[in-house]
Design a protein around this motif. Structure first.
Motif, mmCIF file in Angstrom:
data_model
loop_
_atom_site.group_PDB
_atom_site.id
_atom_site.type_symbol
_atom_site.label_atom_id
_atom_site.label_comp_id
_atom_site.label_asym_id
_atom_site.label_seq_id
_atom_site.Cartn_x
_atom_site.Cartn_y
_atom_site.Cartn_z
ATOM 1 N N CYS B 153 0.845 -1.207 0.000
ATOM 2 C CA CYS B 153 0.000 0.000 0.000
ATOM 3 C C CYS B 153 0.875 1.249 0.000
ATOM 4 O O CYS B 153 1.843 1.339 0.732
ATOM 5 N N CYS B 156 -2.407 5.910 -1.264
ATOM 6 C CA CYS B 156 -2.839 6.878 -2.269
ATOM 7 C C CYS B 156 -4.301 7.252 -2.040
ATOM 8 O O CYS B 156 -4.796 8.211 -2.604
ATOM 9 N N TYR B 157 -4.984 6.458 -1.229
ATOM 10 C CA TYR B 157 -6.401 6.695 -0.909
ATOM 11 C C TYR B 157 -7.328 6.542 -2.111
ATOM 12 O O TYR B 157 -8.445 7.074 -2.105
ATOM 13 N N CYS B 159 -8.686 3.829 -2.791
ATOM 14 C CA CYS B 159 -9.750 2.973 -2.252
ATOM 15 C C CYS B 159 -10.810 3.828 -1.554
ATOM 16 O O CYS B 159 -12.003 3.639 -1.738
ATOM 17 N N HIS B 194 -6.132 1.148 7.288
ATOM 18 C CA HIS B 194 -7.041 0.111 6.815
ATOM 19 C C HIS B 194 -7.942 -0.429 7.923
ATOM 20 O O HIS B 194 -9.065 -0.859 7.654
ATOM 21 N N CYS B 215 -7.565 0.054 -6.474
ATOM 22 C CA CYS B 215 -6.204 0.002 -5.920
ATOM 23 C C CYS B 215 -5.165 -0.196 -7.018
ATOM 24 O O CYS B 215 -5.172 -1.211 -7.709
HETATM 25 S S1 SF4 Z 1 -5.885 2.102 -3.136
HETATM 26 FE FE1 SF4 Z 1 -5.909 1.967 -0.917
HETATM 27 S S2 SF4 Z 1 -4.978 -0.013 -0.471
HETATM 28 FE FE2 SF4 Z 1 -4.433 0.492 -2.579
HETATM 29 S S3 SF4 Z 1 -2.442 1.533 -2.413
HETATM 30 FE FE3 SF4 Z 1 -4.008 3.136 -2.414
HETATM 31 S S4 SF4 Z 1 -4.425 3.479 -0.228
HETATM 32 FE FE4 SF4 Z 1 -3.342 1.530 -0.368
#
Ligand code: SF4
Ligand code: SF4
Ligand code: SF4
Ligand code: SF4
Lengths: 333, 263
Positions: B153, B156-157, B159, B194, B215
């Motif tokens: 991870c 990057c947010y 998700c 998380h 993600c």
């Molecule tokens: S999408 Fe969520 S789980 Fe995937 S890298 Fe970004 S912050 Fe991490």
């Protein structure tokens, strides 16, 4: 002028062994759980087969996602500061693509702009790049539109181009020569090999785009283009040239650490002032910043682009904000 | 009539200000499209490849200020709309769901609920495969699995930002006076993020899987919130996205609660 050699496939083992014996860590694309990632490897067999690119970029090798800059301890009447030392292992980046290899230049422009950044420079000094030219591409690639190319030598110390039975090896720099000298038996005389790479057509007129941006700042195009952007950090975090960082402190009553972390213009806290004011309050303004930073401010300030056309941002974006397509649109009327 | 024709009519009559749908994207992908003019409706596509949960746009300021919008909706999107209504984030009169092949108008919460009653939810093959593997692991192995995944991870947010239920303008992750959760994407920062996310979606996750789809590094992060959601379903007998009138299981007091300690 580069020195050209033939590097037979089997000689890669010799080269890897020689680099390891010299005390260097080799970072290369690996295929782990179905994902192409940069990882330390021991032998050529550990390197991913048929990869296009890694998901994250090679910038990690010089600009990691988290780096400790200093630590402090808090006494009853004093605070002790201890500078962190750069954690710079002698490293060879193997198998990165020409786009990414050339990306370090854009990081260097910022990290050595007015102050010489100790951490970045220590890592760069310890880093050597063995790039591998591209014989494959996808629709996100646009290196040739931003001055690069699938066989470009910029940023590599040695560039390998796949040929029958091995590689055409162009030894380009002093660092490259030093690596080649560790395994002279691996590098055979070049029998006049042809350097054949994939064809990447030019997608837009970059000098035209840069000129066009000068009077497009208030244009409605940024609002339209950014409507679907969800404002995350994916595009910036996978980007080999995105250099924005945040400085944070983690501490308790006894002390703590100051850290540097990646930052992204996607997020709504980007450039938020302590007063609460944010000059880039809307997603459209932040998207515009992304485009201008790379295609207007970089050329203006550093006489180069802040984008190498690798297409990682396009591949990573959850909502398919295709950069090449948006740039082509912005370059037009 | 098809979706494009329907969209043209809706826009021409002024019934909606925009149609939120999908268009052809890069490399066979489908991506969100915002159609405000009838003559642009030809961009719209609505097929099996349309995966993203568009409900996430309903709470964005740029969309909210438009007024009533139509939205092409797969069952996941419909559930998200109902849950957003239950959480009073979306008003019934401001959204017109276009379901089925994109021409079935669902103008009320009740219509959405009735439509959903006929569709069964099935997990994608990759999810089933991972869950199968996880179910054979003991606690330590599962911990190792998630540690391995979360080490990738980058915070990057994507998700969070793609999730229709993550609509808070100022997320706990962004609170920095004080900073509750570390900003840095190191082991602790990732784990705390998380954990907070999974807990905050327990009883609210509509199991669309969009967080995992978003993600960039391929973490099946949606399985964490799926699991919390399933456990709320098991304990409280209700599911997010089933109705526009749903009290939040984890903060609602009922005199007839089956647990005696709370009474
Ligand atoms: S999408 Fe969520 S789980 Fe995937 S890298 Fe970004 S912050 Fe991490
Ligand atoms: S902006 Fe996109 S295409 Fe350009 S260097 Fe960064 S990731 Fe690559
Ligand atoms: S362009 Fe894509 S990756 Fe970048 S912030 Fe927007 S949604 Fe995220
Ligand atoms: S947590 Fe993930 S699966 Fe659940 S509603 Fe949000 S995006 Fe969908």
């Amino acid at each position: 002028m580069a020195d050209n050699f033939f590097l037979p496939q089997a000689s890669l083992d010799t080269l890897f062994a020689a680099l390891a014996k010299d005390g260097r860590r080799i970072l290369a694309p690996t295929d782990r759980d179905g994902r192409t990632e940069l990882n330390p490897v021991d032998k050529p067999a550990d390197v991913a087969k048929d990869y296009l690119q890694t998901i994250l970029s090679a910038k990690e090798a010089a600009f990691p996602k988290v780096e400790r800059l200093m630590s402090f301890t808090t006494g009853s009447k004093s605070v002790d500061l201890v500078d962190a030392e750069p954690h710079a292992l002698p490293t060879v980046l193997f198998g990165v693509r020409p786009c990414e290899a050339s990306g370090f230049r854009a990081l260097d422009a910022v990290f050595n702009w007015d102050t010489r950044d100790r951490f970045f420079n220590a890592r760069m000094e310890a880093l050597a790049v063995i790039g591998v030219a591209c014989t494959r591409k996808d629709d996100a690639c646009f290196c040739t539109s931003v001055g690069g190319g699938p066989g470009s030598t910029a940023g590599s110390d040695i560039l390998l181009t796949p040929v029958d039975g091995g590689f055409l090896a162009e030894v380009l720099t002093e660092k490259g020569k030093a690596m080649a000298a560790l395994a002279p038996e691996a590098f055979k005389a070049d029998p006049g090999l042809e350097k054949k790479v994939v064809d990447v057509p030019v997608a837009f007129d970059q000098p035209g785009l840069t000129r066009r941006l000068k009077d497009r700042f208030e244009d409605g195009i940024w609002v339209e283009q950014s409507l679907r952007c969800v404002g995350c950090g994916a595009c910036a975090y996978v980007c080999p040239t995105c250099v924005c960082f945040d400085i944070v402190e983690e501490s308790d009553a006894k002390g703590g650490h100051r850290l540097r972390t990646w930052d992204s213009c996607g997020g709504h806290m980007f450039t938020l002032h302590a007063s609460g004011h944010n000059p880039r309050e809307t997603q459209a303004q932040r998207w515009r910043q992304r485009v201008y930073h790379k295609f207007s401010y970089y050329p203006e300030r550093y006489d180069m682009l802040g984008c190498v056309g690798c297409g990682k941002c396009t591949r990573a974006c959850p909502v398919d904000m295709n950069l090449q397509e948006h740039l082509a649109e912005a370059a037009q009327a | 009539m098809d979706l494009r024709e329907k969209s043209r009519q809706l826009l021409e009559s002024g019934d909606v200000k925009a149609v939120i749908g999908y268009e052809q994207g890069t490399m066979g992908a489908r991506r969100p499209a915002f159609v405000k003019k009838a003559e642009k409706a030809d961009r719209l596509v609505f097929d099996e490849a349309c995966a993203q949960n568009l409900a996430t746009y309903l709470t964005r300021p740029e969309i909210r200020k438009l007024g009533r919008v139509a939205i092409t909706a797969r069952p996941d999107t419909l559930r998200a709309i109902l849950q957003l209504m239950a959480e009073r984030q979306v008003k019934e009169e401001n959204v017109l769901a276009l379901a089925g092949d994109g021409t079935v108008e669902l103008a009320s919460a009740q219509a959405i609920e009735e439509h959903l009653a006929t569709s069964a939810k099935e997990l994608p093959a990759r999810d089933r495969e991972i869950l199968e593997r996880l179910s054979k692991m003991d606690r330590a192995q599962r911990w190792a699995f998630w540690q391995g995944e979360l080490s990738r991870c980058v915070k990057c947010y994507a998700c969070r930002n793609s999730c229709p239920m993550c609509y808070c303008g100022h997320c706990t992750m962004d609170c920095n006076r004080p900073q509750w959760v570390p900003v840095a994407s190191h082991a602790l920062g990732n784990l705390e993020y998380h954990m907070v996310r999974a807990m905050h979606l327990a009883g609210r996750c509509v199991e669309c899987g969009d967080c995992g789809r978003a993600c960039p590094v391929g973490i099946p992060i949606h399985l964490l919130t799926f699991n919390c959601e399933e456990s709320v379903h098991h304990q409280f007998g209700q599911r997010a996205g089933a109705s526009s009138k749903l009290d939040y299981a984890l903060s609602t007091f009922r005199p007839d609660d089956k647990e005696t300690f709370i009474r």
